[in-house]
Design an enzyme around this catalytic site. Structure first.
Site, PDB file in Angstrom:
ATOM      1  N   GLY A   1       0.740  -0.917   0.010  1.00  0.00           N
ATOM      2  CA  GLY A   1      -0.161   0.061   0.064  1.00  0.00           C
ATOM      3  C   GLY A   1       0.714   1.540   0.330  1.00  0.00           C
ATOM      4  O   GLY A   1       1.692   1.007  -0.656  1.00  0.00           O
TER       5      GLY A   1
ATOM      6  N   LEU B   1       0.383   3.389  -2.495  1.00  0.00           N
ATOM      7  CA  LEU B   1       0.752   3.656  -3.476  1.00  0.00           C
ATOM      8  C   LEU B   1       1.789   4.688  -4.055  1.00  0.00           C
ATOM      9  O   LEU B   1       1.084   5.896  -3.697  1.00  0.00           O
ATOM     10  CB  LEU B   1       0.259   2.800  -4.586  1.00  0.00           C
ATOM     11  CG  LEU B   1      -0.893   1.280  -3.779  1.00  0.00           C
ATOM     12  CD1 LEU B   1      -1.845   1.140  -4.690  1.00  0.00           C
ATOM     13  CD2 LEU B   1       0.240   0.476  -3.732  1.00  0.00           C
ATOM     14  N   HIS B   2       2.549   4.775  -5.310  1.00  0.00           N
ATOM     15  CA  HIS B   2       2.973   5.779  -5.743  1.00  0.00           C
ATOM     16  C   HIS B   2       3.260   5.743  -7.254  1.00  0.00           C
ATOM     17  O   HIS B   2       2.960   4.284  -7.710  1.00  0.00           O
ATOM     18  CB  HIS B   2       4.436   6.563  -4.937  1.00  0.00           C
ATOM     19  CG  HIS B   2       5.041   5.669  -4.918  1.00  0.00           C
ATOM     20  ND1 HIS B   2       6.209   4.258  -5.776  1.00  0.00           N
ATOM     21  CD2 HIS B   2       5.732   4.468  -4.155  1.00  0.00           C
ATOM     22  CE1 HIS B   2       6.882   3.214  -5.770  1.00  0.00           C
ATOM     23  NE2 HIS B   2       6.690   3.797  -4.393  1.00  0.00           N
TER      24      HIS B   2
ATOM     25  N   GLY C   1       5.634   4.314  -8.633  1.00  0.00           N
ATOM     26  CA  GLY C   1       6.344   3.559  -9.523  1.00  0.00           C
ATOM     27  C   GLY C   1       5.210   2.389  -9.011  1.00  0.00           C
ATOM     28  O   GLY C   1       5.808   1.345  -9.824  1.00  0.00           O
ATOM     29  N   HIS C   2       4.286   2.079  -8.231  1.00  0.00           N
ATOM     30  CA  HIS C   2       3.354   0.510  -8.472  1.00  0.00           C
ATOM     31  C   HIS C   2       3.223   0.588  -9.470  1.00  0.00           C
ATOM     32  O   HIS C   2       2.431  -0.138  -9.837  1.00  0.00           O
ATOM     33  CB  HIS C   2       2.591   1.338  -6.729  1.00  0.00           C
ATOM     34  CG  HIS C   2       3.570   0.768  -5.884  1.00  0.00           C
ATOM     35  ND1 HIS C   2       3.287   2.555  -5.387  1.00  0.00           N
ATOM     36  CD2 HIS C   2       3.823  -0.067  -5.311  1.00  0.00           C
ATOM     37  CE1 HIS C   2       4.155   1.395  -3.384  1.00  0.00           C
ATOM     38  NE2 HIS C   2       4.196   0.457  -3.922  1.00  0.00           N
TER      39      HIS C   2
ATOM     40  N   GLN D   1       7.766  -9.987   7.809  1.00  0.00           N
ATOM     41  CA  GLN D   1       8.565  -9.441   6.760  1.00  0.00           C
ATOM     42  C   GLN D   1       9.064  -8.339   7.736  1.00  0.00           C
ATOM     43  O   GLN D   1      10.696  -7.510   6.996  1.00  0.00           O
ATOM     44  CB  GLN D   1       8.713  -9.379   5.755  1.00  0.00           C
ATOM     45  CG  GLN D   1       7.609  -8.233   5.597  1.00  0.00           C
ATOM     46  CD  GLN D   1       7.814  -7.786   4.291  1.00  0.00           C
ATOM     47  OE1 GLN D   1       6.130  -8.368   3.286  1.00  0.00           O
ATOM     48  NE2 GLN D   1       7.710  -6.858   3.450  1.00  0.00           N
TER      49      GLN D   1
ATOM     50  N   ASP E   1      13.382  -3.577  -4.845  1.00  0.00           N
ATOM     51  CA  ASP E   1      13.871  -4.669  -4.833  1.00  0.00           C
ATOM     52  C   ASP E   1      14.544  -5.764  -4.835  1.00  0.00           C
ATOM     53  O   ASP E   1      13.868  -7.260  -4.928  1.00  0.00           O
ATOM     54  CB  ASP E   1      12.467  -5.122  -3.810  1.00  0.00           C
ATOM     55  CG  ASP E   1      12.270  -4.046  -3.098  1.00  0.00           C
ATOM     56  OD1 ASP E   1      12.579  -2.988  -2.051  1.00  0.00           O
ATOM     57  OD2 ASP E   1      11.143  -3.600  -3.709  1.00  0.00           O
TER      58      ASP E   1
ATOM     59  N   SER F   1      10.013   5.180  -3.264  1.00  0.00           N
ATOM     60  CA  SER F   1       9.848   4.327  -1.928  1.00  0.00           C
ATOM     61  C   SER F   1       9.135   5.119  -1.453  1.00  0.00           C
ATOM     62  O   SER F   1       8.640   6.327  -1.616  1.00  0.00           O
ATOM     63  CB  SER F   1      11.261   4.069  -2.171  1.00  0.00           C
ATOM     64  OG  SER F   1      10.438   3.828  -0.345  1.00  0.00           O
ATOM     65  N   SER F   2       7.851   4.282  -0.775  1.00  0.00           N
ATOM     66  CA  SER F   2       7.202   4.415   0.013  1.00  0.00           C
ATOM     67  C   SER F   2       7.495   5.234   1.117  1.00  0.00           C
ATOM     68  O   SER F   2       7.278   5.870   2.102  1.00  0.00           O
ATOM     69  CB  SER F   2       5.865   3.213   0.328  1.00  0.00           C
ATOM     70  OG  SER F   2       5.160   2.965  -0.367  1.00  0.00           O
TER      71      SER F   2
HETATM   72  O1  PAF Z   1       8.039  -5.223  -1.993  1.00  0.00           O
HETATM   73  C1  PAF Z   1       6.764  -5.267  -1.416  1.00  0.00           C
HETATM   74  O2  PAF Z   1       5.968  -4.052  -1.391  1.00  0.00           O
HETATM   75  C2  PAF Z   1       6.624  -6.360  -0.275  1.00  0.00           C
HETATM   76  O3  PAF Z   1       8.068  -7.130   0.210  1.00  0.00           O
HETATM   77  C3  PAF Z   1       5.338  -7.601  -0.879  1.00  0.00           C
HETATM   78  C4  PAF Z   1       6.233  -8.123  -2.325  1.00  0.00           C
HETATM   79  C5  PAF Z   1       4.229  -6.921  -1.151  1.00  0.00           C
HETATM   80  C6  PAF Z   1       5.420  -8.966  -0.155  1.00  0.00           C
HETATM   81  O4  PAF Z   1       4.422  -7.906   1.393  1.00  0.00           O
END
Ligand code: PAF
Length: 280
Positions: free
Chosen positions: A31, A33-34, A36-37, A61, A152, A187-188
């Site tokens: 979420g 979102l910018h 890039g997404h 994570q 990433d 990046s967020s």
């Molecule tokens: O890159 C991300 O935003 C996260 O690591 C992902 C792939 C959505 C998993 O939570």
């Protein structure tokens, strides 16, 4: 755009699309979102007739001292942006929907080897959490293709390993890094930066470009790495790594010149930024 909070609702829609012979693309996100997404959504659209995005801030994570609690949650704005960018379905599950037995009691997925270096060494358990949630998301969404950003880069390699080893029938599409005009990778986490830090942040990309020029000029890789760290530390960063690896993330010999990638992770205050650049 349809929104789904449960696996049952999501699966019913995905099954209906597949019955019509439509391919389903998937963009997993956390979420906030910018642009890039949204470029990932567009890329997914080039490979599939229907696109699903997920928004889930995945607790497994994040390390205990990381930014899980303050990670920006902007679901309403994300839903509007996704609809405007042609997304067909938004999957935004709760934590119990994703982890029915609760975090701490979940089945975990661990990708060996590739997760021991770079971010895996600096963020212990991070990639176990990523692999665990992505395996769940793949099983829930059941897409034909899934798009992951190359910012990433290590995550992308982890997902490729996961898909191959667990035989998910999903094509992984890598997406180019979206950058601001001054080179900073989108990046967020950029929004955590103060105005002063934001002005310094593009030094990461500048350093990657300098590393590439140094490799092309024939300098030894260990010298290039230590100069890059020194340059960033002098600019006010706390560097986790400024490293050159082979594309498969193994370590190259000092005089290797082809198939390389430079990767940087560095903190400005409490904000950790990552970026990378292919060197050929
Ligand atoms: O890159 C991300 O935003 C996260 O690591 C992902 C792939 C959505 C998993 O939570």
């Amino acid at each position: 755009m349809d929104s789904f909070a449960t696996v049952a609702e999501l699966r019913a829609q995905v099954r209906a699309w597949k019955r019509e012979g439509l391919r389903v693309g998937f963009v997993p996100t956390m979420g906030n979102l910018h642009a890039g997404h949204y470029s990932l959504i567009q890329l997914a659209r080039e490979h599939a007739e229907r696109v699903v995005a997920s928004v889930f801030v995945n607790p497994t994570q994040f390390g205990p001292n990381e930014d899980f609690a303050r990670y920006p949650r902007t679901l309403d704005a994300d839903a509007t942006g996704l609809a405007e960018h042609g997304c067909d379905g938004l999957f935004a599950p709760s934590v119990p929907e994703m982890y029915p037995f609760g975090t701490g009691h979940e089945v975990r997925v661990r990708v060996p080897g590739i997760t021991d270096v770079l971010d895996g060494a600096h963020r212990p358990g991070h990639f176990d959490g990523v692999a665990t949630v992505v395996a769940r998301l793949f099983n829930m969404v059941q897409p034909d293709v899934a798009v992951f950003g190359q910012k990433d880069y290590q995550q992308l390699r982890v997902i490729e390993y996961l898909v191959r080893d667990l035989a998910f029938p999903i094509a992984i599409i890598p997406a180019p890094i979206a950058r601001a005009a001054d080179g900073l990778a989108l990046s967020s986490r950029n929004q955590y930066l103060s105005a002063t830090q934001r002005a310094v942040a593009p030094r990461i990309h500048e350093t990657l470009l300098a590393m590439r020029a140094d490799v092309q000029a024939g300098r030894g890789l260990p010298d290039i790495e230590s100069d890059a760290s020194a340059r960033l530390n002098a600019a006010g960063f706390a560097v986790d790594y400024a490293a050159i690896h082979r594309a498969d993330l193994t370590r190259p010999d000092a005089d290797e010149r082809t198939g390389l990638i430079a990767l940087i992770a560095a903190r400005l205050g409490s904000t950790r930024l990552i970026d990378n650049l292919r060197l050929d």
